[in-house]
Design an enzyme around this catalytic site. Structure first.
Site, short mmCIF file in Angstrom:
data_model
loop_
_atom_site.label_atom_id
_atom_site.label_comp_id
_atom_site.label_asym_id
_atom_site.label_seq_id
_atom_site.Cartn_x
_atom_site.Cartn_y
_atom_site.Cartn_z
N THR A 16 0.81 -1.22 0.00
CA THR A 16 0.00 0.00 0.00
C THR A 16 0.84 1.26 0.00
O THR A 16 0.47 2.26 -0.63
CB THR A 16 -0.91 -0.01 1.26
OG1 THR A 16 -1.74 -1.16 1.17
CG2 THR A 16 -1.77 1.22 1.36
N ASP A 60 1.41 -6.78 -4.44
CA ASP A 60 0.64 -6.79 -3.20
C ASP A 60 1.28 -7.94 -2.41
O ASP A 60 1.51 -9.02 -2.96
CB ASP A 60 -0.83 -7.10 -3.52
CG ASP A 60 -1.70 -7.06 -2.27
OD1 ASP A 60 -2.60 -6.22 -2.23
OD2 ASP A 60 -1.48 -7.89 -1.35
N SER A 62 0.29 -10.11 -0.57
CA SER A 62 -0.42 -11.41 -0.56
C SER A 62 0.23 -12.35 -1.58
O SER A 62 0.05 -13.57 -1.50
CB SER A 62 -1.89 -11.25 -0.95
OG SER A 62 -2.40 -10.06 -0.47
N THR A 92 1.82 -4.88 4.25
CA THR A 92 1.75 -5.32 5.65
C THR A 92 1.21 -6.75 5.79
O THR A 92 1.51 -7.41 6.78
CB THR A 92 0.83 -4.38 6.46
OG1 THR A 92 -0.45 -4.32 5.82
CG2 THR A 92 1.41 -2.98 6.56
N ASP A 93 0.45 -7.22 4.79
CA ASP A 93 -0.24 -8.50 4.98
C ASP A 93 0.70 -9.66 5.29
O ASP A 93 0.39 -10.50 6.13
CB ASP A 93 -1.08 -8.84 3.73
CG ASP A 93 -2.28 -7.92 3.58
OD1 ASP A 93 -2.58 -7.17 4.54
OD2 ASP A 93 -2.92 -7.93 2.51
N THR A 169 3.83 -9.80 14.56
CA THR A 169 2.56 -10.27 14.01
C THR A 169 1.75 -9.08 13.56
O THR A 169 1.73 -8.06 14.26
CB THR A 169 1.77 -11.03 15.11
OG1 THR A 169 2.50 -12.19 15.45
CG2 THR A 169 0.39 -11.44 14.66
N THR A 280 0.68 -21.92 20.34
CA THR A 280 -0.64 -21.61 20.90
C THR A 280 -1.46 -20.69 19.99
O THR A 280 -0.91 -19.87 19.25
CB THR A 280 -0.53 -20.97 22.30
OG1 THR A 280 -1.84 -20.58 22.74
CG2 THR A 280 0.37 -19.75 22.31
N CYS A 282 -3.27 -18.48 21.29
CA CYS A 282 -3.29 -17.18 21.99
C CYS A 282 -2.27 -16.24 21.38
O CYS A 282 -1.19 -16.67 20.96
CB CYS A 282 -2.93 -17.36 23.46
SG CYS A 282 -4.09 -18.40 24.34
N1 ASP Z 1 -2.61 -5.78 0.67
C1 ASP Z 1 -1.52 -4.88 0.98
C2 ASP Z 1 -0.24 -5.69 0.96
O1 ASP Z 1 0.02 -6.42 1.85
C3 ASP Z 1 -1.74 -4.26 2.29
C4 ASP Z 1 -0.63 -3.35 2.75
O2 ASP Z 1 0.32 -3.04 2.08
O3 ASP Z 1 -0.73 -2.88 3.88
O4 ASP Z 1 0.51 -5.55 0.02
#
Ligand code: ASP
Length: 348
Positions: A16, A60, A62, A92-93, A169, A280, A282
């Site tokens: 992003t 991205d 992902s 971030t993913d 995480t 876990t 948790c």
């Molecule tokens: N879907 C985006 C990614 O992980 C989300 C992000 O960058 O925060 O590339």
């Protein structure tokens, strides 16, 4: 005295932070980050020169995978001597997976590798990307008077917190406070000043070079326990042809239902060399298999404790170890050792 080059390399993989809105369909798409950096005058105020290396096809996160991790390692190796530190811009993913993987792929890392990104694109008025990017560059350039870097580790910097990468995480898909390391303190906190917690930061051996590793074996799966889990499903999973290791997400301090078929299926799998790691469900706290009989039965079935490690890290560490060792016993032994600060094995 360590030689310094006065430069930081920014590696843009996607995410992003570098996306803009495509006016035709309204979707977020990657922009040219080199151009963006040239338009950021505040970067000139950082007392380190910044160069940009961009993935030819920013992604991205992902779509991140072990081949691309190896590509990042190649880029780091190719530029290692010319830069004091590295900032990796990443979605971030899957950032916590990449940070964990890199921590094992870059053995005896002697320079900072800081991953960051943002929840809002850097071109947006309320973006969190500017602060994340600028502070990450400052951290990558931070050093002691003798030239040694302040943070020679793979880290995630996000929203004021510097976290050990393999302890991190993603915990929030909406707030700017997207990451935390629930079982390990922050390595630094950035407010008016950046306060480093030096006693927690790894100390590499500067007399030895950094050793890169590229191979990862993907014969791994994550499996989460839940009330009502069926024998057929578990047996189907354990019999998958290429499976070599499982991260089993258990209850509380590492407990499982006391179902005879489950214990039998796990015992048979571990006896034929499948590595089963107990992590876990948790967010915080360790696995202690000697605490309840539901945990002790897993121990008796040959399940290995994942201690206080994250799922992301267990997956990455297993991929790394499976690619380098054939012997399940040796892999289990190494899973119980902290190779780069990823677990606290003193907890039983
Ligand atoms: N879907 C985006 C990614 O992980 C989300 C992000 O960058 O925060 O590339």
């Amino acid at each position: 005295m360590i030689h310094r080059t006065g430069r930081v390399l920014l590696i843009y993989t996607g995410g992003t932070i570098g996306m803009g809105i495509n006016p035709k369909n309204g979707l977020l798409e990657p922009l040219d980050f080199k151009e963006l950096v040239e338009r950021m005058p505040e970067l000139k105020e950082i007392p380190a020169g910044v160069d940009v290396h961009q993935f030819p096809q920013p992604i991205d996160s992902s779509d991140m995978n072990p081949r691309l991790w190896a590509r990042i390692v190649e880029i780091l190796v190719g530029h290692y001597d010319r830069y004091d530190g590295f900032v990796i811009l990443h979605g971030t993913d899957t950032m916590a997976f990449t940070a964990s993987a890199l921590s094992f792929m870059l053995e005896n890392l002697t320079k900072p590798v800081i991953l960051t990104g943002s929840q809002l694109p850097i071109t947006r008025l309320r973006t969190d990307g500017r602060e994340n990017l600028i502070t990450s560059i400052e951290i990558a350039a931070a050093h002691y008077p003798d030239g040694r870097p302040r943070v020679p580790e793979v880290c995630i910097y996000f929203s004021g917190k510097l976290l050990r990468g393999n302890r991190s995480t993603k915990m929030n898909s909406e707030g700017f406070n997207a990451f935390d390391s629930f079982n390990f303190p922050h390595l630094a906190d950035a407010g008016v000043n950046i306060v480093f917690h030096d006693e927690l930061i790894l100390k590499p051996d500067y007399t030895r070079p950094m050793t890169p590793h590229f191979a990862m074996d993907t014969g791994v799966i994550v499996f989460t326990l839940f009330p009502g889990i069926e024998e057929d499903t578990v047996r189907y999973l354990l019999d998958s042809p290429h499976l070599r290791a499982i991260v089993m997400r258990t209850y509380g301090s590492g407990n499982a239902p006391q179902l005879p078929w489950l214990i039998k299926a796990l015992s048979e799998a571990t006896a034929r060399g499948i590595v089963v790691i107990n992590i876990t469900q948790c967010a915080a706290g360790p696995v202690e298999m000697a605490r309840y009989s539901g945990g002790f039965m897993l121990h008796s079935a040959g399940v290995t404790s994942g201690f206080d490690g994250t799922v992301e890290c267990a997956i990455a560490k297993l991929m790394h170890l499976l690619a380098h060792y054939n012997d399940a016993k040796e892999i289990r032994r190494l899973m119980n050792l902290a190779l780069c600060g990823e677990i606290s094995p003193s907890i039983k």
